[in-house]
Structures are given as C-alpha cells and as structure tokens.
Design an enzyme around this catalytic site. Structure first.
Site, PDB file in Angstrom:
ATOM      1  N   CYS A   1      -4.529  -9.806  -6.709  1.00 18.01           N
ATOM      2  CA  CYS A   1      -5.208  -9.266  -7.933  1.00 18.01           C
ATOM      3  C   CYS A   1      -6.925  -9.607  -7.452  1.00 18.01           C
ATOM      4  CB  CYS A   1      -4.820  -9.333  -8.893  1.00 18.01           C
ATOM      5  SG  CYS A   1      -5.719  -8.129 -10.648  1.00 18.01           S
TER       6      CYS A   1
ATOM      7  N   HIS B   1       0.902  -7.001  -8.222  1.00 19.54           N
ATOM      8  CA  HIS B   1       1.490  -8.549  -8.811  1.00 19.54           C
ATOM      9  C   HIS B   1       2.692  -8.730  -8.372  1.00 19.54           C
ATOM     10  CE1 HIS B   1      -1.719  -9.895 -11.721  1.00 19.54           C
ATOM     11  NE2 HIS B   1      -2.008  -8.913 -11.839  1.00 19.54           N
TER      12      HIS B   1
ATOM     13  N   GLU C   1       4.558 -11.204  -8.479  1.00 16.85           N
ATOM     14  CA  GLU C   1       5.422 -12.051  -9.524  1.00 16.85           C
ATOM     15  C   GLU C   1       5.981 -10.895 -10.568  1.00 16.85           C
ATOM     16  OE1 GLU C   1       1.826 -11.617 -11.677  1.00 16.85           O
ATOM     17  OE2 GLU C   1       2.307 -11.762  -9.462  1.00 16.85           O
TER      18      GLU C   1
END
Length: 366
Positions: free
Chosen positions: A246, A331, A333
């Site tokens: 990001c 992202h 995750e």
C-alpha cells in the site's frame, strides 16, 4: 441526539449521533466492504478520515478483542445508514456505540449514505465536519474551505520506538508507516523474527539490525509527505530483499524515480479485482488507498508492473528489474477481506531464500 455532517460544498446531512458528541473534522471517504467494520475503524490508514460505510447495517456483531488492526484508532468519524444498538455474536464484548464513547470517536447514523457516496464518486473526496445542530453552517463551511488537511499523518500513527516480535526464522525489519497488525500476524505465522521500527528510521540503522528482509507497511496520506522514507528505501535497495504494501508500494515507486498522484475517490473496500500479469490469474482483494502510482512515469524507472486493477487499470504491483524487491498496492493480509493473495508473503520469504543462496554461491566462487 440529532447531529449533522457539514461538507465543504455546503451540503448538510442530519442524522442521529452515536459514540462521542465531540466535533470532528476530516476527509470524507467511502468504503464498500460488507463486513469488517472493526478492522476499518482501527486501520491506521484511515487516520484523519471520516469513513462512510456503504453497507446499510453496521454494528450487528459488535466489537471483540481479536479483530483490531491497531490499539488506538485514529479515525475521525464514522457515517452509517443504520447502527445496531444490540449486537449478537458469541465474540462480542461491547457495542459500536459504547466503543466509540470509550475512544472519543463521533458517529452519525440515519442519513442517506447512498447519496453521500454518489457525491464523493462524482466530485471526489470532500472535507467535512461532524457536529451538533447549534452551529452556523456558513461558518463551518468557511472553516472547511480555509483549512488545509494535516500532512503529518504517518507521524501520528507510526510507533515512536523500535520493538521486537520474536521468532526463530528470518529476521524481518518491518517499517511502520501505520502498520496493520495483520501484516505482523502473517509474518509471525511464518515464524519470522520481526523488528518493528519507526517510519523515520535511517537506512544505516535498519541495516545494522542485520535483516534478511525488509517490509514497508501500509499507512495514511500522501507518500510525498514522507521524504525521509524515500531516502531510506534508496539506501537499502539491493542490499536486502524488500517487500512493500500500500503506502510502502507508493514510497518504493517514488524512491525509484516514478511519480504518484491523488485519486478522485480512491480504492476502499474488500471486493477489488486485480490481475496478476505474470500468471494471468485474477484475485479479489482488500484495498484502502487514496493515491496511486502514475503508470506513465514508470517509463523512466527500473520497475515493471506486475499487477493491475481491473476496474480502472491503475498500478497494483511493481517489481524491480535489477534488485530483489517487489510491492503491491492491495492488502495481501486482507483483514477483513478475501484471502486470495496471502501467498504473497510466501513469495517474499522465497525471495529471501533465493537471495541468500545467490550470496553463498558468490562466496564459493570468489
């Protein structure tokens, strides 16, 4: 209690207040995620934002101890169509209203969030203030138009001192620009020995920790507001494998001579399709960013595009053409969101192993 949202263009939305009754100002954005409001609220990347959630019912599963992305939320406010006062979930510990009261965050419910979202999509993100009805709309609009949004957002959310998260695997230095805890969690799951360092840590300090790899975290705001990080990346590039997420992706691009630019309303949600140009596969990703890498500017950088967003063809991934370094705008995750791209953490660790092997071979042939 009736409260209102006043936008810089003079538009007013009146609804029911919840959480804190303080007056707060921020950049009004929208997020299309259908679940994960706790992660959105506690995501440091939302520092300074008044977040509008497009899903109509928020708070129905309450707030629990496990799903936070940071200890202290930095969100400026939350706008929802309907807030649930009596959550029902076996993990729930308190309601959204109670949590916002405890953390001094204002919320506003009962307004037309579809209309507000359409406005942001048409005109771009807007400055706004959540406040009571006993104020002069004219005065608030003037203040909004006269004000400049803060540029020190990363400083507000980054750790002030380094700390370890021990493991017995690869030593990873995680640079905290506003790190989501889920990034640390994914590294811990892979038994990495992680040292989290502040956003303004110099390259020499990072290299002195003898890292096997470096991760550049997510974070809020304009990447050009963090020039010290750009210099740090230049100092470590090529010496240690590097992976950015990001804001880390945007900073990596700037450090390599590319340019970034503000988007009209950004990518914020858990349903963004991204194509991997290497494999041709498409993943549904979680995203939260208001800036993007200018694709044309990459012509002068030693970088190649690895991923693109299918909705608007913006850059979603980069790889250095000479050094072991790659980044993604989305992202991996997730949290909350789809798990389609969590394997990228494995790709990073494999890059580290390949780098070590190449180093050993060079030593043997010397």
């Amino acid at each position: 209690m009736k409260r209102q949202l006043i936008l810089e263009d003079g538009t007013v939305f009146i609804g029911e207040g919840f959480g804190s009754d303080i007056e707060n100002t921020g950049e009004v954005i929208f997020n299309t995620s259908m679940t994960g409001y706790q992660e959105i609220i506690s995501d440091p990347s939302n520092c300074g934002h008044i977040v509008t959630l497009t899903y109509p019912l928020i708070g129905n599963y309450g707030i629990n101890r496990d799903d936070f992305e940071s200890i202290t939320p930095k969100i400026s406010g939350l706008i929802v169509n309907e807030v649930c006062d009596h959550p029902s979930n076996f993990r729930s510990q308190l309601s959204l209203d109670d949590y916002f009261k405890a953390k001094n965050i204002p919320g506003l419910s009962g307004i037309d969030t579809r209309k507000l979202t359409r406005m942001i999509r048409q005109y771009g993100t807007l400055k706004g203030t959540i406040c009571g009805l006993n104020v002069s709309v004219h005065d608030v609009v003037k203040q909004l138009n006269d004000m400049t949004l803060p540029t020190d957002l990363v400083k507000q959310v980054s750790t002030s001192s380094a700390y370890p998260s021990p493991g017995r695997g690869n030593r990873i230095v995680l640079v905290d620009f506003g790190m989501k805890h889920s990034i640390l969690h994914e590294l811990n799951k892979r038994d990495c020995d992680v040292i989290v360092v502040p956003y303004n840590t110099k390259a020499e300090e990072i290299l002195s920790l003898s890292p096997d790899g470096i991760v550049l975290s997510n974070g809020p705001g304009d990447p050009k507001d963090v020039p010290e990080a750009i210099e740090m990346i230049k100092g470590v590039l090529g010496k240690v494998p590097l992976f950015g997420v990001c804001l880390g992706h945007q900073l990596f691009a700037l450090a390599n001579g590319a340019e970034t630019e503000k988007m009209k309303f950004g990518h914020r949600g858990a349903n963004h399709p991204v194509k991997d140009l290497t494999t041709g596969k498409i993943a549904i990703t979680s995203q939260n960013h208001g800036y993007t890498v200018n694709k044309k500017s990459l012509e002068k950088a030693k970088l190649e595009v690895t991923h693109i967003a299918l909705n608007d063809d913006t850059v979603e991934g980069l790889r250095h053409l000479e050094y072991p370094a790659f980044t993604v705008q989305f992202h991996p995750e997730a949290s909350s969101g789809p798990d389609d791209t969590k394997s990228i953490f494995n790709d990073f660790l494999q890059m580290i192993e390949n780098f070590k092997k190449e180093g050993e071979e060079l030593c043997q042939n010397a």
